[in-house]
Design an enzyme around this catalytic site. Structure first.
Site, mmCIF file in Angstrom:
data_model
loop_
_atom_site.group_PDB
_atom_site.id
_atom_site.type_symbol
_atom_site.label_atom_id
_atom_site.label_comp_id
_atom_site.label_asym_id
_atom_site.label_seq_id
_atom_site.Cartn_x
_atom_site.Cartn_y
_atom_site.Cartn_z
ATOM 1 N N VAL A 1 -10.799 -4.401 -5.168
ATOM 2 C CA VAL A 1 -10.689 -4.710 -3.738
ATOM 3 C C VAL A 1 -12.066 -4.969 -3.146
ATOM 4 C CG1 VAL A 1 -9.926 -3.866 -1.496
ATOM 5 C CG2 VAL A 1 -8.558 -3.383 -3.528
ATOM 6 N N GLY B 1 -2.253 -5.822 -4.518
ATOM 7 C CA GLY B 1 -3.153 -6.880 -4.974
ATOM 8 C C GLY B 1 -4.472 -6.815 -4.240
ATOM 9 N N LEU C 1 -0.356 -6.112 5.171
ATOM 10 C CA LEU C 1 0.719 -6.266 6.154
ATOM 11 C C LEU C 1 0.405 -5.482 7.432
ATOM 12 C CD1 LEU C 1 3.848 -5.825 3.847
ATOM 13 C CD2 LEU C 1 2.849 -7.969 4.687
ATOM 14 N N LYS D 1 1.849 7.284 1.841
ATOM 15 C CA LYS D 1 2.112 6.223 2.811
ATOM 16 C C LYS D 1 3.178 6.626 3.820
ATOM 17 C CE LYS D 1 0.737 2.500 -0.349
ATOM 18 N NZ LYS D 1 1.190 1.395 -1.207
ATOM 19 N N ALA E 1 -0.900 -2.638 2.342
ATOM 20 C CA ALA E 1 -2.042 -3.520 2.042
ATOM 21 C C ALA E 1 -2.395 -4.371 3.263
ATOM 22 C CB ALA E 1 -1.754 -4.379 0.816
ATOM 23 N N ASP F 1 1.495 8.075 -4.343
ATOM 24 C CA ASP F 1 0.977 7.020 -3.466
ATOM 25 C C ASP F 1 1.982 6.693 -2.370
ATOM 26 O OD1 ASP F 1 -1.033 4.931 -2.866
ATOM 27 O OD2 ASP F 1 0.600 3.578 -3.388
#
Length: 815
Positions: free
Chosen positions: A477, A797, A614, A683, A612, A679
């Site tokens: 990233v 991604g 969004l 979130k 990510a 994970d």
């Protein structure tokens, strides 16, 4: 008549003095008469005072100092004057230097150095420089006359800072102009004489003051102050690199700017010119074609109510307070009389409306003297408890906005204090003159550079806002983010007027800082050449550099990095976090960070923690802020798990699909975080907290689908263990397929409870047609009770995550 003054830098070398001579020659072609005022050669006045100081101590080394001073002027003359014309001026130089030695010898013998004798010694610098310059003009066949300023400028006997008797000086100047017919008069600056003929000096900026007095008395068309800059600037160029030259300012604006630290011109220089309405033009000896700055009556208005920003360093703030002051007249009078008796100048005054306290700003060097005097004056009130002992705050500076037009514009002070507050600059005291021409703020010395720059950026920069980035993390990233920053820099400048500079970068091995910004096309080689990484040192450097508009960007998954956020926020450095650890840690820490960001008027953004790139958290926050209420959230929040179950059908190996997801950069650095459900738990916890629920990670029910034994292994051993459970994963897929359903790892929040786990999704469900690495979040709220508000798109991604981080950076930069 034109009066021209040239400072020490303008005559520091023979080459510079020749520049001055050519400027005078050119000016004589356009003016009937010129009075040229010169300062001493650079450093000479200090050398003269040193000679006197050494002599009074009984040290005969003053002779060596005078010899050095003599040799400098002799050598200067050899380079400046043709050989065939040197005889007379060399004799003059030696006569003057012999006089200096005689005076110092007397001081040496009687061991007494009075203000009178200091002024006498100090005067020789200008006598020497003007004598040499007059001879240089003559050698260039420029007719001129050297005139002794002590015969013209009459003063009182306040040695060191004598006041000019304008009436007596006018008589002397008129007589001189009648007697001397030369079109060019050369006169020493800085010096005058009292009624008894004793030499006096006019104090700091004395040569400028001499020129202003002569200009006012002669009713000159202009007074030109020649220096080494091309005019008065919007700020100190040593602090603000993008400062601009002011073409015109008023006398009053120039007084305010010079009072609060603008070094180009001294306050008392303005007064004689103002009274005579003589324009003062500040010009550059080394760029004479530049127009400079004209100080005049009724200058042109340029649309900006702010003319300039000044800063005055080494300030102390004295505060006298106590209940005994309330309603009792005379306290302020006694305070100012006390300071006046000690010859302490008050720079700034502010008093509370309750009359409980009064603050004054003075030069720091006078602070202790002020304390003793004030405590003595108010000893009875202090001992009786009516007043508290005087408090002194040191290491302060004054930053001032100056402009005649401020009084006609609302919101100037609000804008000033808002931009200071956004950058974590604490204002200790505020003052605004009755003319509304000046707004002054007392701030810490360490904040002067940042404060002046952010104010200049706010009020003068039409090009771009400079934002300083500290980026921690250069994995998948981080690399994508740095690439995006590099490719978008020019676009951001042109379209958004933002200059994003990466001034610090670090990873788990190295850290590198560059004050002027890191060239992003070569960041890897720069980082490799940096120092070993220590996150506490990285944060310490970011805080100590105290740069304006600073943002710390965390693109790691490190607990140690997340633990540093409070220190950053406390220093008003905004935090943009891709790292989910901070916001999914104990709720106490989460609330601490949110509270600290609010308190420091800075930003803490973590949009990429969920979805990510969004806009999940931004949408949720908009719903909450607009008065909506979350009833239920259902979401597929792991792009990794969605990718895996969209590509695994039992005919291939589960472990190979996981490897492929990791290779594509869809998984966390440790894929166990995805497969364990942790994970996703983090979130949904963040979504719950942002929805207003108090919740801890342990409160979330996680229905894991990967055997616990797999999670105990790391690296390659994890994959080896995962392969042993291939039949388990095939059975999961087979059961869902038999029912015509798909497996999705779903997070759900309802009634304050959160769950995560695999669900078998039928074709009618919104989540069924979710492909690749997509995420989807469905918000059921009071406004969206049946048909939810849905956000869907790529949720994993490096590219999309980096773009989400980039978007958060821009949100901070544009705030």
């Amino acid at each position: 008549m034109l009066v021209q003054k040239f400072g020490g830098s303008s005559v520091a070398t023979p080459a510079n003095m020749l520049r001055v001579a050519n400027i005078v020659k050119d000016s004589l072609q356009r003016n009937d008469r010129i009075i040229v005022v010169l300062s001493a050669l650079g450093g000479i006045t200090n050398q003269l005072i040193e000679a006197g100081t050494v002599a009074v101590s009984g040290n005969d080394k003053y002779i060596t100092i005078i010899e050095d001073l003599t040799n400098r002027h002799v050598q200067f003359t050899r380079e400046a004057i043709p050989a065939h014309r040197q005889s007379a001026i060399m004799t003059r130089i030696r006569e003057l230097c012999n006089e200096i030695e005689d005076i110092c010898k007397g001081i040496f013998l009687v061991k007494e150095l009075t203000p009178h004798s200091i002024d006498r010694i100090s005067s020789y610098g200008e006598l020497l420089s003007t004598s040499i310059f007059s001879e240089m003009l003559s050698s260039m066949e420029i007719t001129n006359k050297w005139c002794d300023s002590t015969k013209v400028i009459k003063t009182n006997s306040d040695f060191g800072k004598a006041s000019v008797n304008m009436d007596a000086s006018l008589v002397n100047l008129n007589q001189l102009l009648i007697e001397e017919k030369s079109s060019c008069l050369v006169m020493p600056g800085f010096i005058g004489s009292d009624e008894e003929g004793n030499t006096t000096t006019l104090g700091r900026g004395g040569s400028d003051y001499t020129a202003s007095v002569l200009g006012a008395l002669s009713k000159a068309r202009a007074i030109e102050i020649w220096t080494d800059v091309s005019g008065i600037m919007t700020a100190d160029p040593g602090i603000v690199k993008n400062c601009k030259i002011l073409s015109e300012i008023s006398y009053e604006e120039a007084l305010e700017l010079s009072h609060f630290g603008a070094k180009v011109i001294f306050p008392k220089t303005i007064t004689p010119a103002l009274q005579g309405k003589i324009p003062v033009i500040v010009k550059n000896t080394f760029a004479p074609e530049d127009p400079g700055t004209t100080i005049k009556h009724n200058p042109r208005v340029n649309g900006n109510p702010i003319r300039g920003i000044s800063c005055l360093r080494n300030i102390s703030l004295l505060t006298l307070e106590g209940g005994g002051m309330i309603g009792i007249p005379g306290f302020s009078k006694r305070l100012f009389e006390t300071l006046a008796s000690e010859k302490i100048n008050v720079i700034l005054i502010t008093q509370s409306s309750s009359e409980y306290s009064i603050c004054v700003a003075i030069e720091a060097s006078h602070a202790e003297k002020a304390r003793k005097a004030i405590d003595n004056t108010f000893s009875n009130e202090i001992s009786s408890g009516k007043l508290n002992p005087l408090t002194i705050e040191d290491q302060l500076s004054i930053v001032a906005l100056v402009g005649d037009s401020m009084k006609s514009r609302a919101g100037m002070s609000g804008k000033m204090f808002s931009v200071l507050g956004r950058n974590g600059i604490n204002v200790r005291a505020i003052a605004q003159g009755s003319s509304e021409r000046n707004i002054s703020a007392v701030i810490s010395d360490k904040d002067v550079k940042k404060g002046t720059n952010v104010l200049h950026e706010e009020f003068f920069e039409n090009t771009y806002k400079q934002v300083n980035l500290y980026i921690c993390g250069t994995g998948n990233v981080g690399k994508k983010l740095l690439h995006q920053l590099n490719t978008q820099q020019q676009h951001l400048k042109e379209k958004l007027h933002i200059n994003l500079r990466v001034v610090g970068i670090g990873n788990s091995r190295k850290q590198y800082f560059a004050d002027e910004g890191i060239k992003l096309s070569g960041w890897e080689s720069m980082l490799n050449s940096g120092n070993p990484m220590a996150i506490d040192k990285f944060i310490e450097t970011a805080c100590s550099e105290n740069k304006r508009n600073s943002i710390f960007v965390d693109v790691t998954a490190s607990q140690n990095v997340a633990a540093q956020y409070p220190a950053l926020l406390e220093n008003s450095i905004a935090v943009v976090a891709c790292n989910k650890i901070a916001c999914s840690s104990e709720s106490k820490y989460y609330h601490q960070l949110k509270s600290e960001a609010t308190k420091r008027n800075t930003s803490f953004f973590f949009e990429t923690n969920v979805g990510a790139g969004l806009p999940v958290l931004a949408t949720l926050n908009d719903l909450i802020r607009s008065g909506d209420e979350v009833v239920r959230i259902e979401a597929v929040l792991s792009g990794t798990l969605n990718y895996i179950f969209n590509h695994y059908d039992g005919s291939n190996k589960f472990v190979e699909v996981v490897r492929a997801a990791a290779k594509e950069g869809y998984t966390e650095p440790d894929p166990r975080l995805d497969l364990s459900g942790i994970d996703v738990m983090r979130k949904i916890l963040i979504l719950a907290r942002e929805s207003g629920y108090e919740m801890e990670l342990i409160d979330i029910q996680n229905n894991a689908f990967v055997p616990e034994t797999c999670m105990k292994e790391e690296g390659e051993k994890f994959y080896e263990q995962l392969e042993k459970y291939e039949e388990h994963f095939r059975n999961l897929i087979a059961r869902a397929t038999e029912k015509g359903k798909k497996l999705k790892y779903v997070a759900r929040l309802e009634n304050g409870k959160a769950t995560t786990g695999l669900m078998e999704i039928d074709p009618e469900h919104d989540f069924y047609h979710l492909y690749g690495k997509d995420n989807i979040v469905a918000f059921y709220t009071k406004r969206y009770p049946e048909q939810p508000l849905v956000i869907k798109g790529a949720g994993a991604g490096a590219e999309v995550t980096a773009s989400g981080v980039f978007a958060d950076i821009l949100r901070v930069a544009r705030s």
